[in-house]
Design an enzyme around this catalytic site. Sequence first.
Site, mmCIF file in Angstrom:
data_model
loop_
_atom_site.group_PDB
_atom_site.id
_atom_site.type_symbol
_atom_site.label_atom_id
_atom_site.label_comp_id
_atom_site.label_asym_id
_atom_site.label_seq_id
_atom_site.Cartn_x
_atom_site.Cartn_y
_atom_site.Cartn_z
ATOM 1 N N ASP A 77 0.833 -1.204 0.000
ATOM 2 C CA ASP A 77 0.000 0.000 0.000
ATOM 3 C C ASP A 77 0.863 1.248 0.000
ATOM 4 O O ASP A 77 2.013 1.242 0.438
ATOM 5 C CB ASP A 77 -0.970 0.014 1.181
ATOM 6 C CG ASP A 77 -0.274 -0.035 2.544
ATOM 7 O OD1 ASP A 77 0.692 -0.809 2.684
ATOM 8 O OD2 ASP A 77 -0.697 0.701 3.454
ATOM 9 N N GLU A 139 -0.053 -1.399 5.601
ATOM 10 C CA GLU A 139 0.988 -1.002 6.548
ATOM 11 C C GLU A 139 0.818 0.445 6.961
ATOM 12 O O GLU A 139 1.023 0.809 8.121
ATOM 13 C CB GLU A 139 2.373 -1.214 5.921
ATOM 14 C CG GLU A 139 3.553 -0.971 6.864
ATOM 15 C CD GLU A 139 4.067 0.461 6.878
ATOM 16 O OE1 GLU A 139 4.888 0.804 7.736
ATOM 17 O OE2 GLU A 139 3.634 1.266 6.017
#
Length: 391
Positions: A77, A139
Amino acid sequence: MTDALLNRTLAILDRLIGFPTVSADSNLDLIDYATALLQDCGARVRVSRDATGKKANLFATLGPDAPGGIVLSGHTDVVPADPDEWSGDPFRMREADGLLYGRGTCDMKGFIAAVLAKAPEYAVLGLKRPLHIALTYDEEVGCFGARHLIEELEKESNRPSVAIIGEPTQMRVIEGHKGCYEYTTSFHGTDGHGSEPDKGVNAIHVAALFISRMMQIAETMKTKAGPDSQRYSPPWTTLQTGRIEGGSARNVIARHCAVEWEMRPVRQEDAREIKAALNAYCRDVLLPEMQAVCPDADIVTEVIGEVAGLAVMPENEARDIVTTLTGANLCDVVAFGTEAGLFQALGMSVVVCGPGSISQAHQPDEYVAIDQVVKCLAMLTGLERTLQQGK
């Protein structure tokens, strides 16, 4: 390290940047792409979706089905990118003067691209030690994908023993970092006309008292910087408010206010002390005053994420391996957080080492230098010997 390997890495990175895997959106297209690459070279791939089905982790293995493997880990991400703040399309990689621009180039698709490009070369080596590739989701918003992965690895009999987290460190070997604890505290009062503020509970006013108390505690943390924390900058546990939202109009008593805040503890006992102090302040001071006016008034704290830091360990195989591969004479610590502490909690030895600078992460015109990618590929190529030797 060959020109062909570098060119393959840059081509893969170009594809990865084209997947707009902002944390609020799905990463499945990227996971499907990585799965195909890894399966083509014979990797055993497991994809695990989150509860929504819109995001997934990937965990792939090359080499024997045995314990003691080495994990190369990266999160898929990225943070949002406002096109108006960029010189070009954030999700189209472009090269200029030896720099590769695009959202995620350094944080941390550059490392992922290098690992995926290297995988076919690992696959033909007859590895004696397992090589695992972990790609995680979310994350940036709480390490939720890594937590999911660790829960799965806890059930495995053949657990890996070493993890290299490829966050951008300019290829420095990082053996420790602070924790990252994130919260939203919501204050619920009563609204009313601004001309009679004593008849309501102004949630913004209460939130201001909470923030003031938090800053007082932050000052006391500066006095707790001991010899074990001097390597950090700053060498103490920090607190800060990132966002406040509340109220409806200047002449209306604010019924609701939410404070988004975080702390970066050097030691877990600092985190426990801070939470206890703030909870006591809410329970013993703020709530009684609020509920004296409105019995239904309340304060609620939501835990967004509590990610433990990476503790410096006297014995660390990951550190030994990566310092040898990079030629580093010294290791460092950093203030920013990663998924490394989660792997360490599983009993693994862990370091953080990857291409690019953290100063570029989350910025407009994010970039990674090609020479940083070259250094990363050299490290990954050097890892071949460790994988062929076994433990």
